[in-house]
Design a protein around this motif. Sequence first.
Motif, PDB file in Angstrom:
ATOM      1  N   THR A   1       0.868  -1.173   0.000  1.00 12.33           N
ATOM      2  CA  THR A   1       0.000   0.000   0.000  1.00 12.33           C
ATOM      3  C   THR A   1       0.905   1.223   0.000  1.00 12.33           C
ATOM      4  N   LEU A   2       0.811   1.994  -1.075  1.00  8.13           N
ATOM      5  CA  LEU A   2       1.582   3.239  -1.152  1.00  8.13           C
ATOM      6  C   LEU A   2       0.906   4.256  -0.256  1.00  8.13           C
ATOM      7  N   VAL A   3       1.680   4.873   0.627  1.00  3.85           N
ATOM      8  CA  VAL A   3       1.054   5.827   1.537  1.00  3.85           C
ATOM      9  C   VAL A   3       1.648   7.224   1.388  1.00  3.85           C
ATOM     10  N   GLY A   4       0.795   8.183   1.689  1.00  5.70           N
ATOM     11  CA  GLY A   4       1.170   9.590   1.628  1.00  5.70           C
ATOM     12  C   GLY A   4      -0.093  10.378   1.901  1.00  5.70           C
ATOM     13  N   GLN A   5       0.073  11.646   2.280  1.00  3.83           N
ATOM     14  CA  GLN A   5      -1.115  12.434   2.639  1.00  3.83           C
ATOM     15  C   GLN A   5      -1.959  12.762   1.423  1.00  3.83           C
ATOM     16  N   ASN A   6      -1.336  12.818   0.263  1.00  9.57           N
ATOM     17  CA  ASN A   6      -2.085  13.154  -0.956  1.00  9.57           C
ATOM     18  C   ASN A   6      -1.360  12.505  -2.131  1.00  9.57           C
ATOM     19  N   VAL A   7      -1.457  11.171  -2.220  1.00  8.87           N
ATOM     20  CA  VAL A   7      -0.605  10.451  -3.175  1.00  8.87           C
ATOM     21  C   VAL A   7      -0.856  10.865  -4.623  1.00  8.87           C
TER      22      VAL A   7
ATOM     23  N   ASP B   1       4.910  -3.705 -12.847  1.00  4.91           N
ATOM     24  CA  ASP B   1       5.861  -4.626 -13.482  1.00  4.91           C
ATOM     25  C   ASP B   1       6.785  -5.324 -12.483  1.00  4.91           C
ATOM     26  N   VAL B   2       6.630  -5.050 -11.191  1.00  3.39           N
ATOM     27  CA  VAL B   2       7.542  -5.665 -10.208  1.00  3.39           C
ATOM     28  C   VAL B   2       7.175  -7.143 -10.024  1.00  3.39           C
ATOM     29  N   ASP B   3       8.141  -8.017 -10.297  1.00  2.37           N
ATOM     30  CA  ASP B   3       7.901  -9.466 -10.175  1.00  2.37           C
ATOM     31  C   ASP B   3       7.587  -9.857  -8.744  1.00  2.37           C
ATOM     32  N   GLY B   4       6.660 -10.766  -8.586  1.00  2.00           N
ATOM     33  CA  GLY B   4       6.347 -11.302  -7.259  1.00  2.00           C
ATOM     34  C   GLY B   4       5.259 -10.527  -6.544  1.00  2.00           C
ATOM     35  N   LEU B   5       5.100  -9.268  -6.899  1.00  2.00           N
ATOM     36  CA  LEU B   5       4.043  -8.458  -6.271  1.00  2.00           C
ATOM     37  C   LEU B   5       2.710  -8.829  -6.907  1.00  2.00           C
ATOM     38  N   LEU B   6       1.676  -9.030  -6.073  1.00  3.91           N
ATOM     39  CA  LEU B   6       0.377  -9.426  -6.632  1.00  3.91           C
ATOM     40  C   LEU B   6      -0.629  -8.282  -6.600  1.00  3.91           C
ATOM     41  N   ARG B   7      -0.506  -7.432  -5.600  1.00  2.44           N
ATOM     42  CA  ARG B   7      -1.512  -6.376  -5.450  1.00  2.44           C
ATOM     43  C   ARG B   7      -0.873  -5.049  -5.052  1.00  2.44           C
ATOM     44  N   ILE B   8      -1.482  -3.972  -5.552  1.00  2.25           N
ATOM     45  CA  ILE B   8      -1.024  -2.625  -5.191  1.00  2.25           C
ATOM     46  C   ILE B   8      -2.244  -1.808  -4.755  1.00  2.25           C
ATOM     47  N   ARG B   9      -2.127  -1.195  -3.586  1.00  2.41           N
ATOM     48  CA  ARG B   9      -3.165  -0.261  -3.125  1.00  2.41           C
ATOM     49  C   ARG B   9      -2.491   1.062  -2.810  1.00  2.41           C
ATOM     50  N   PHE B  10      -3.292   2.070  -2.531  1.00  2.00           N
ATOM     51  CA  PHE B  10      -2.702   3.360  -2.161  1.00  2.00           C
ATOM     52  C   PHE B  10      -3.708   4.162  -1.349  1.00  2.00           C
ATOM     53  N   MET B  11      -3.202   5.044  -0.528  1.00  2.00           N
ATOM     54  CA  MET B  11      -4.025   6.006   0.198  1.00  2.00           C
ATOM     55  C   MET B  11      -3.116   7.085   0.796  1.00  2.00           C
ATOM     56  N   THR B  12      -3.564   8.331   0.908  1.00  2.00           N
ATOM     57  CA  THR B  12      -4.888   8.862   0.686  1.00  2.00           C
ATOM     58  C   THR B  12      -4.872   9.761  -0.554  1.00  2.00           C
ATOM     59  N   SER B  13      -6.008   9.998  -1.146  1.00  2.00           N
ATOM     60  CA  SER B  13      -6.088  10.824  -2.345  1.00  2.00           C
ATOM     61  C   SER B  13      -6.938  12.055  -2.054  1.00  2.00           C
ATOM     62  N   HIS B  14      -6.594  13.153  -2.698  1.00  2.00           N
ATOM     63  CA  HIS B  14      -7.419  14.359  -2.552  1.00  2.00           C
ATOM     64  C   HIS B  14      -8.274  14.518  -3.809  1.00  2.00           C
ATOM     65  N   PRO B  15      -9.593  14.719  -3.652  1.00  2.00           N
ATOM     66  CA  PRO B  15     -10.454  14.815  -4.837  1.00  2.00           C
ATOM     67  C   PRO B  15      -9.991  15.877  -5.849  1.00  2.00           C
ATOM     68  N   LYS B  16      -9.425  16.970  -5.354  1.00  2.00           N
ATOM     69  CA  LYS B  16      -9.063  18.032  -6.308  1.00  2.00           C
ATOM     70  C   LYS B  16      -7.898  17.624  -7.221  1.00  2.00           C
ATOM     71  N   ASP B  17      -7.131  16.600  -6.815  1.00  2.00           N
ATOM     72  CA  ASP B  17      -5.986  16.173  -7.627  1.00  2.00           C
ATOM     73  C   ASP B  17      -6.231  14.851  -8.357  1.00  2.00           C
ATOM     74  N   LEU B  18      -7.460  14.364  -8.339  1.00  2.00           N
ATOM     75  CA  LEU B  18      -7.723  13.067  -8.976  1.00  2.00           C
ATOM     76  C   LEU B  18      -7.819  13.246 -10.492  1.00  2.00           C
ATOM     77  N   SER B  19      -6.853  12.680 -11.187  1.00  2.00           N
ATOM     78  CA  SER B  19      -6.792  12.907 -12.645  1.00  2.00           C
ATOM     79  C   SER B  19      -7.432  11.751 -13.416  1.00  2.00           C
ATOM     80  N   GLU B  20      -7.810  12.066 -14.640  1.00  2.00           N
ATOM     81  CA  GLU B  20      -8.347  11.059 -15.562  1.00  2.00           C
ATOM     82  C   GLU B  20      -7.292   9.977 -15.815  1.00  2.00           C
TER      83      GLU B  20
END
Length: 444
Positions: free
Chosen positions: A202-208, A230-249
């Motif tokens: 899980t990638l973490v940061g206040q406004n990833v 593309d990292v071998d062996g990794l099965l899942r990636i999550r992240f938090m937190t996101s700010h709505p104003k920076d959520l890009s297409e």
Amino acid sequence: MGVKTPSYMVITWGCQMNEDDSRQMGSLLEQMGYARASDELDADVILLNTCSVRAKPEQKMSTRLGELSIIKRDKPHLIIGVCGCTAERQGAALLRRWKSVNLIMGTANIYELPSLLARVKSGERVLAVGLPERGGQAPQVSVERAGVQVGLKEFVPAMYGCNNFCAYCVVPYTRGPERSRPADEIVREAAVLAAHGCREITLVGQNVNSYGKTLPGSCDFAGLLERLNDVDGLLRIRFMTSHPKDLSERLIDAIAALPKVCEQFHLPIQSGDDEILAGMGRGYTVLKYRSLVDRLRERVPGISLTTDVMVGFPGETEEQFKNTLQTIEAVGFDAAYMFEFNPRPGTRAASMERQLDHKTRIRRLGELIRLQNGITIQKNRQNIGREMEVLAEAPGRRGGGMGGFTRGGKMVLFTASPETAGRLVKVKVTDGGLTGLSGHMVTP
Ligand code: SF4
């Protein structure tokens, strides 16, 4: 009789960033020859790593400091440190108040821990706080994780700090301005973790989703996800937190396209009323927020959405609170972290007029929780009969089965043998409730 290995304990109250900071402290201490203590009576160094976003962790820390001060009377060599946002915020005042404390270490000073401890051992009471300037670099993180056991799931910091200064929030004051870690370093860390058995990060940061803006020539957050996919062996990636104003297409497209990125999005709404959102300085309206939700659901079918909501912001009227309830009902989040507004010293909101009394805030919080709990149960029950991918983690506490999480981040208890731990399995869901789902494994 052999010499006892010195031991440490890091006690954490806070968010994922605090947890990751604690892991870094543990790693540094183990590189210095310390072993993890199983009991605080046994430890030679105890670090209290405390979040100050809400008042509760600070209260818990004070209670614990009182207990540790008593232990220290019989064990004068015990080193007590206070770290994290609270250390950053209260600094010298903590040293004055607690004579038993040897070290105050702010959020940007963690990597100085070995030299700070050396100063403490030479008899100094050390105060190491202070945030970097805007445009400063992210700290150099040890990607090797020496000595610290790698788990099936790990947090990986993507960035530190925040530039947003929402009216109620202490984070920009306690963690400083936004600083992104170089993508190469993050990818290397993910590869090291995967090589040691980690399957989900899980990638973490206040406004990833504003990742990369402070690093000239860096990829954006979508680009970082592409590289991690593309990292071998990794099965899942999550992240938090996101700010709505920076959520890009581009980010929405990346979630839709990258197989390892889970269909889960934590998008704090905070309030369902435009005036309150403006007072908070959030930078979006309810309409804008809802259009982002529509877009996410359209591009990533079945995506699980969670949020943060705060009630009782200064001046919030009954009608504005009802707007929040209506918005929460209309969006239909899978789950929410819900809080009453709590004035944090130094923030704009703390000195705003028309502060609401505690009773009103608590009553509104209760109403909100009742509403959201009903929605969560309903959402979870919609999964009954479905077959879902689960990363099997550990035996469940009851019934001898296994526990794990779906790609949408829902906890599942299911019948399977413990040998499935660490594998992706298919589980048929047979029930759903407030805390998650239950079912049985259909494919190994
Ligand atoms: S975006 Fe706002 S709430 Fe989130 S960390 Fe930054 S200032 Fe705090």
